[in-house]
Design a protein around this motif. Structure first.
Motif, PDB file in Angstrom:
ATOM      1  N   ALA A   1       0.717  -1.314   0.173  1.00 37.42           N
ATOM      2  CA  ALA A   1       0.016  -0.208  -0.120  1.00 37.42           C
ATOM      3  C   ALA A   1       0.934   1.205  -0.010  1.00 37.42           C
ATOM      4  CB  ALA A   1      -0.850  -0.103   1.234  1.00 37.42           C
ATOM      5  N   PHE A   2       1.992   1.335   0.814  1.00 32.83           N
ATOM      6  CA  PHE A   2       2.914   2.286   0.844  1.00 32.83           C
ATOM      7  C   PHE A   2       3.723   2.125  -0.366  1.00 32.83           C
ATOM      8  CE2 PHE A   2       1.293   2.809   4.916  1.00 32.83           C
ATOM      9  CZ  PHE A   2       1.507   4.186   5.336  1.00 32.83           C
ATOM     10  N   ASN A   3       3.977   1.285  -1.167  1.00 32.66           N
ATOM     11  CA  ASN A   3       4.836   1.068  -2.522  1.00 32.66           C
ATOM     12  C   ASN A   3       6.159   1.016  -1.916  1.00 32.66           C
ATOM     13  OD1 ASN A   3       5.599   0.893  -4.866  1.00 32.66           O
ATOM     14  ND2 ASN A   3       5.857   3.070  -5.306  1.00 32.66           N
ATOM     15  N   VAL A   4       6.483   0.174  -0.798  1.00 34.45           N
ATOM     16  CA  VAL A   4       7.760   0.172  -0.303  1.00 34.45           C
ATOM     17  C   VAL A   4       8.425  -1.030  -0.705  1.00 34.45           C
ATOM     18  CG1 VAL A   4       9.281   0.323   1.763  1.00 34.45           C
ATOM     19  CG2 VAL A   4       7.310   1.872   1.450  1.00 34.45           C
ATOM     20  N   ARG A   5       9.701  -1.033  -1.114  1.00 32.92           N
ATOM     21  CA  ARG A   5      10.347  -2.177  -1.471  1.00 32.92           C
ATOM     22  C   ARG A   5      11.848  -2.563  -1.091  1.00 32.92           C
ATOM     23  NH1 ARG A   5      10.164  -1.914  -8.031  1.00 32.92           N
ATOM     24  NH2 ARG A   5      10.865   0.285  -7.574  1.00 32.92           N
ATOM     25  N   SER A   6      12.412  -1.382  -0.593  1.00 30.52           N
ATOM     26  CA  SER A   6      13.579  -1.406   0.090  1.00 30.52           C
ATOM     27  C   SER A   6      13.552  -0.919   1.680  1.00 30.52           C
ATOM     28  CB  SER A   6      14.617  -0.581  -0.544  1.00 30.52           C
ATOM     29  OG  SER A   6      14.157   0.798  -0.405  1.00 30.52           O
ATOM     30  N   THR A   7      14.487  -1.448   2.418  1.00 29.02           N
ATOM     31  CA  THR A   7      14.609  -1.021   3.847  1.00 29.02           C
ATOM     32  C   THR A   7      15.958  -0.812   4.191  1.00 29.02           C
ATOM     33  OG1 THR A   7      14.826  -3.296   4.577  1.00 29.02           O
ATOM     34  CG2 THR A   7      12.555  -2.725   4.386  1.00 29.02           C
ATOM     35  N   PRO A   8      16.140   0.069   5.378  1.00 28.80           N
ATOM     36  CA  PRO A   8      15.012   1.006   6.073  1.00 28.80           C
ATOM     37  C   PRO A   8      14.348   1.912   5.239  1.00 28.80           C
ATOM     38  CG  PRO A   8      17.268   1.531   6.659  1.00 28.80           C
ATOM     39  CD  PRO A   8      17.428   0.360   5.812  1.00 28.80           C
ATOM     40  N   TYR A   9      13.077   2.156   5.112  1.00 29.27           N
ATOM     41  CA  TYR A   9      12.187   3.397   4.568  1.00 29.27           C
ATOM     42  C   TYR A   9      11.559   4.094   5.499  1.00 29.27           C
ATOM     43  CZ  TYR A   9      10.403   5.537   0.728  1.00 29.27           C
ATOM     44  OH  TYR A   9       9.988   6.643  -0.388  1.00 29.27           O
ATOM     45  N   PHE A  10      11.225   5.262   5.581  1.00 28.18           N
ATOM     46  CA  PHE A  10      10.615   5.890   6.657  1.00 28.18           C
ATOM     47  C   PHE A  10       9.543   6.906   5.573  1.00 28.18           C
ATOM     48  CE2 PHE A  10      14.488   4.511   8.449  1.00 28.18           C
ATOM     49  CZ  PHE A  10      14.075   4.073   9.686  1.00 28.18           C
ATOM     50  N   VAL A  11       8.450   7.016   6.421  1.00 29.53           N
ATOM     51  CA  VAL A  11       7.619   8.004   5.924  1.00 29.53           C
ATOM     52  C   VAL A  11       6.920   8.723   6.940  1.00 29.53           C
ATOM     53  CG1 VAL A  11       5.195   8.079   4.902  1.00 29.53           C
ATOM     54  CG2 VAL A  11       6.660   6.610   4.168  1.00 29.53           C
ATOM     55  N   THR A  12       6.766  10.084   6.948  1.00 30.32           N
ATOM     56  CA  THR A  12       6.014  10.697   8.018  1.00 30.32           C
ATOM     57  C   THR A  12       4.701  10.963   7.625  1.00 30.32           C
ATOM     58  OG1 THR A  12       7.241  12.896   7.139  1.00 30.32           O
ATOM     59  CG2 THR A  12       8.437  11.659   8.658  1.00 30.32           C
ATOM     60  N   VAL A  13       3.692  11.178   8.514  1.00 33.10           N
ATOM     61  CA  VAL A  13       2.296  11.351   7.965  1.00 33.10           C
ATOM     62  C   VAL A  13       1.890  12.291   9.112  1.00 33.10           C
ATOM     63  CG1 VAL A  13       0.103  10.611   7.595  1.00 33.10           C
ATOM     64  CG2 VAL A  13       2.098   9.125   6.823  1.00 33.10           C
ATOM     65  N   ASP A  14       1.231  13.535   8.623  1.00 35.96           N
ATOM     66  CA  ASP A  14       0.642  14.444   9.559  1.00 35.96           C
ATOM     67  C   ASP A  14      -0.562  13.898  10.172  1.00 35.96           C
ATOM     68  OD1 ASP A  14      -1.362  14.888   7.757  1.00 35.96           O
ATOM     69  OD2 ASP A  14      -0.294  16.757   7.280  1.00 35.96           O
TER      70      ASP A  14
END
Length: 157
Positions: free
Chosen positions: A114-127
């Motif tokens: 859902a977040f379209n993440v394929r690599s780690t470490p990956y970070f997303v900030t959401v307000d």
């Protein structure tokens, strides 16, 4: 008298060698610390992650007081393992920030997709309103803090 001068010069020479050896060891340690701080960013796939300033996938309750930090980690990722204590420090340093840690596996595959993440470490900030502020790979605690500071500064502006 000349014998004592020779002995003194040998003692001084060995003391100098010892000091220089300790200096080299200290410099090698500092090089290791510097390398750990400026480690190159890992592989980032083009188009990875959610769109910036778009609504985040409805995987969490984003009602944190200031920001939600979603951390995408992997059990086989060495950098992820090193960053885990840093995420605990972020919880203490930024009390209004909610940290969601997701470890890649069968149970979290849908959220990674859902977040379209394929690599780690990956970070997303959401307000708190569910809008993606900052996203990307971070290999050090300092990089994560920069992402958070950018997100928080943008939220205030």
């Amino acid at each position: 008298m000349s014998g004592s001068v020779w002995i003194a010069s040998y003692v001084l020479l060995w003391a100098t060698v010892l000091v220089l050896s300790l200096t080299v060891v200290a410099l090698l340690r500092q090089i290791g610390v510097l390398h750990a701080r400026v480690r190159p960013v890992g592989t980032h796939f083009a188009g990875e992650g959610p769109e910036r300033l778009a609504p985040a996938p409805p995987a969490f309750d984003y009602g944190a007081p200031t920001m939600t930090l979603v951390a995408f980690l992997s059990p086989t990722c060495e950098i992820c393992h090193v960053l885990r204590p840093g995420l605990a420090a972020i919880r203490r340093t930024y009390p209004g920030v909610r940290v969601e840690e997701l470890e890649h596996g069968p149970a979290t595959e849908d959220v990674f997709g859902a977040f379209n993440v394929r690599s780690t470490p990956y970070f997303v900030t959401v307000d708190p309103s569910g809008i993606v502020r900052v996203r990307g790979i971070a290999n050090t605690l300092e990089q994560i803090e920069v992402m958070l500071e950018e997100s928080l500064a943008e939220e205030v502006a």
